[in-house]
Design a protein around this motif. Structure first.
Motif, short mmCIF file in Angstrom:
data_model
loop_
_atom_site.label_atom_id
_atom_site.label_comp_id
_atom_site.label_asym_id
_atom_site.label_seq_id
_atom_site.Cartn_x
_atom_site.Cartn_y
_atom_site.Cartn_z
N THR A 1 19.79 -13.03 -3.00
CA THR A 1 20.14 -11.62 -2.83
C THR A 1 21.42 -11.47 -2.03
N LYS A 2 21.58 -12.30 -1.01
CA LYS A 2 22.80 -12.26 -0.21
C LYS A 2 24.02 -12.61 -1.06
N LEU A 3 23.90 -13.63 -1.89
CA LEU A 3 25.01 -14.02 -2.75
C LEU A 3 25.31 -12.97 -3.81
N LEU A 4 24.29 -12.26 -4.26
CA LEU A 4 24.47 -11.23 -5.28
C LEU A 4 25.29 -10.06 -4.75
N PHE A 5 25.05 -9.69 -3.49
CA PHE A 5 25.75 -8.55 -2.92
C PHE A 5 26.96 -8.94 -2.07
N LYS A 6 27.31 -10.20 -2.11
CA LYS A 6 28.45 -10.67 -1.32
C LYS A 6 29.75 -10.16 -1.93
N GLU A 7 30.69 -9.83 -1.08
CA GLU A 7 31.98 -9.32 -1.54
C GLU A 7 32.77 -10.45 -2.18
N SER A 8 33.31 -10.19 -3.35
CA SER A 8 34.14 -11.21 -3.99
C SER A 8 35.59 -11.04 -3.54
N LEU B 1 10.30 -17.45 1.09
CA LEU B 1 11.17 -16.45 0.46
C LEU B 1 12.63 -16.61 0.84
N GLN B 2 12.97 -17.73 1.50
CA GLN B 2 14.34 -17.93 1.94
C GLN B 2 15.29 -18.07 0.76
N ALA B 3 14.87 -18.72 -0.31
CA ALA B 3 15.72 -18.87 -1.50
C ALA B 3 16.00 -17.51 -2.13
N LEU B 4 15.00 -16.64 -2.15
CA LEU B 4 15.19 -15.28 -2.68
C LEU B 4 16.16 -14.50 -1.79
N ALA B 5 16.04 -14.66 -0.49
CA ALA B 5 16.95 -13.98 0.44
C ALA B 5 18.38 -14.50 0.26
N ASP B 6 18.54 -15.81 0.07
CA ASP B 6 19.87 -16.37 -0.15
C ASP B 6 20.48 -15.87 -1.45
#
Length: 98
Positions: free
Chosen positions: A64-71, A57-62
């Protein structure tokens, strides 16, 4: 009975497409997992083993992290360009893939 044949016809059109998309998705996840495990072994470090069983599930975690990352937009940068830049790259990749 005729409408049932139409439904089966539509299902037989979408079944191979769904199978292909599912196969590609699973293959990409497996390749990412293998790449992380192999590079962790080469670098003599712990691989992605804490996100799900064996780290699958590491790809899913990555993602999700990129989705909520501050732009971050530079103060003197073009805000419209920084906003639509990722969309341009994703759309061009999807068009070239199709």
């Amino acid at each position: 009975l005729e409408s049932l044949k139409e439904v089966y016809g539509i299902l037989w059109v979408f079944a191979p497409i769904f199978t292909l998309v599912l196969g590609i998705t699973i293959s990409v996840l497996a390749i990412v997992w293998l790449e992380r495990e192999i590079s962790a072994g080469i670098q003599q470090r712990i691989g992605p083993e804490y996100a799900g069983p064996l780290g699958v599930l590491q790809a899913l975690a990555d993602g999700t992290k990129l989705l909520f990352k501050e732009s971050l937009i530079p103060s003197r940068g073009d805000t419209r360009l920084f906003s639509i830049g990722p969309s341009i790259s994703v759309i061009s990749i999807i068009i070239s893939y199709s």
